[in-house]
Design an enzyme around this catalytic site. Sequence first.
Site, PDB file in Angstrom:
ATOM      1  N   HIS A  13       0.834  -1.210   0.000  1.00 33.97           N
ATOM      2  CA  HIS A  13       0.000   0.000   0.000  1.00 33.97           C
ATOM      3  C   HIS A  13       0.865   1.254   0.000  1.00 33.97           C
ATOM      4  O   HIS A  13       2.059   1.213   0.323  1.00 33.97           O
ATOM      5  CB  HIS A  13      -0.933   0.028   1.217  1.00 33.97           C
ATOM      6  CG  HIS A  13      -0.198   0.199   2.520  1.00 33.97           C
ATOM      7  ND1 HIS A  13       0.553  -0.797   3.094  1.00 33.97           N
ATOM      8  CD2 HIS A  13      -0.071   1.270   3.347  1.00 33.97           C
ATOM      9  CE1 HIS A  13       1.094  -0.364   4.213  1.00 33.97           C
ATOM     10  NE2 HIS A  13       0.738   0.900   4.393  1.00 33.97           N
ATOM     11  N   ASP A  40       0.526   4.983   1.926  1.00 31.00           N
ATOM     12  CA  ASP A  40      -0.247   5.384   3.107  1.00 31.00           C
ATOM     13  C   ASP A  40      -1.451   6.272   2.773  1.00 31.00           C
ATOM     14  O   ASP A  40      -1.317   7.293   2.088  1.00 31.00           O
ATOM     15  CB  ASP A  40       0.664   6.085   4.122  1.00 31.00           C
ATOM     16  CG  ASP A  40       1.618   5.094   4.777  1.00 31.00           C
ATOM     17  OD1 ASP A  40       1.235   3.916   4.923  1.00 31.00           O
ATOM     18  OD2 ASP A  40       2.744   5.498   5.131  1.00 31.00           O
ATOM     19  N   HIS A  81       4.659   0.029   0.278  1.00 34.38           N
ATOM     20  CA  HIS A  81       5.400  -0.767   1.253  1.00 34.38           C
ATOM     21  C   HIS A  81       4.502  -1.806   1.884  1.00 34.38           C
ATOM     22  O   HIS A  81       3.267  -1.718   1.803  1.00 34.38           O
ATOM     23  CB  HIS A  81       6.021   0.133   2.336  1.00 34.38           C
ATOM     24  CG  HIS A  81       5.033   0.970   3.080  1.00 34.38           C
ATOM     25  ND1 HIS A  81       4.465   2.099   2.543  1.00 34.38           N
ATOM     26  CD2 HIS A  81       4.497   0.834   4.320  1.00 34.38           C
ATOM     27  CE1 HIS A  81       3.629   2.634   3.415  1.00 34.38           C
ATOM     28  NE2 HIS A  81       3.622   1.884   4.504  1.00 34.38           N
ATOM     29  N   ARG A 104       4.833   6.492  14.075  1.00 37.97           N
ATOM     30  CA  ARG A 104       4.946   7.058  12.725  1.00 37.97           C
ATOM     31  C   ARG A 104       4.446   8.491  12.722  1.00 37.97           C
ATOM     32  O   ARG A 104       3.356   8.770  13.232  1.00 37.97           O
ATOM     33  CB  ARG A 104       4.113   6.221  11.742  1.00 37.97           C
ATOM     34  CG  ARG A 104       4.435   6.558  10.295  1.00 37.97           C
ATOM     35  CD  ARG A 104       3.594   5.733   9.334  1.00 37.97           C
ATOM     36  NE  ARG A 104       2.365   6.424   8.999  1.00 37.97           N
ATOM     37  CZ  ARG A 104       1.336   5.860   8.375  1.00 37.97           C
ATOM     38  NH1 ARG A 104       1.382   4.583   8.041  1.00 37.97           N
ATOM     39  NH2 ARG A 104       0.258   6.564   8.090  1.00 37.97           N
TER      40      ARG A 104
HETATM   41  C1  SIN Z   1       2.974   1.340   7.906  1.00 39.43           C
HETATM   42  O1  SIN Z   1       3.212   2.514   8.187  1.00 39.43           O
HETATM   43  O2  SIN Z   1       2.285   1.018   6.951  1.00 39.43           O
HETATM   44  C2  SIN Z   1       3.627   0.278   8.757  1.00 39.43           C
HETATM   45  C3  SIN Z   1       5.032   0.057   8.340  1.00 39.43           C
HETATM   46  C4  SIN Z   1       5.747  -0.855   9.277  1.00 39.43           C
HETATM   47  O3  SIN Z   1       5.236  -1.162  10.351  1.00 39.43           O
HETATM   48  O4  SIN Z   1       6.861  -1.263   8.944  1.00 39.43           O
END
Ligand code: SIN
Length: 270
Positions: free
Chosen positions: A100, A102, A245, A260
């Site tokens: 995806h 974000d 990612h 995050r």
């Molecule tokens: C995310 O922000 O999508 C999670 C990424 C992660 O936990 O490595």
Amino acid sequence: MSQLIELEPVTPRIGAIVHGVNLTKSLSDEMFQDLHDAWMQYLVLFFRDQQMTPDQHLEFGRRFGELHIHPAAPYCHNNPELMKIHTDRHSLRNNGEGWHSDVSADEEPPMASILHMHRTPSNGGDTLWANMYDAYEALSQPMRDFLEPLTAFHSMNYTGYYGDHKPQRENPQAEHPVIRVHPVTRQRALYVNSGFTKRIRGVSRVESDALLQMLFEHVKNPTFHCRFKWYPDSVALWDNRCTQHMAVWDYFPETRSGIRVTVKGDKPFH
Ligand code: SIN
């Protein structure tokens, strides 16, 4: 690019570990420009041993722009700009398990995400990123021409997704170009993802499903990818406009957690 930072590429096409930067200190304009140039080149930058406080993390995020608030995810320190990334033995799912970009269902999806990892499992818990410029370039010319004028509908229903945490706002939905032009590099990137993209406009449901399935498979090609192993105080900075990612959950029943900070972006354009 000046010589203030040292870059250790993870692959030739995506991802570089940055040496010589201390994210607990305010960055000079010159240092920030170097980092930004490197980010545009490698799409994802990694940093080790950054013992940032949440305030320093927020300050680093604000160097890129105004901060984004996730529609529904739980947050830390009573601040919705500090999204909680946490998976343990009681988790029903892992944040970001599928490929995806974000919150692409926002009208103006985030440009950048900065994840500071606090706790890692004894092994596993890596994250993979995929280069969407390369995904676009690897499509045949007839397919690129066909996709160029199309838009797609992105949405997410977070109802019940985060247990009894009350969402910050309504479920997001938006229509975006299938191929977007990056506002800084002006390069074309594939901009559909299996997490949020539901339907390509202007074609039948059967055609849309087949096209999306083909494109989601295409993104899984390892030649577009890099993979990062986290340690406590590792940081990743990624560009949601030209990457996707996925976070691997291979460490049950152990715990992985971090915070995050996400930066607002522009409306994607063709
Ligand atoms: C995310 O922000 O999508 C999670 C990424 C992660 O936990 O490595």
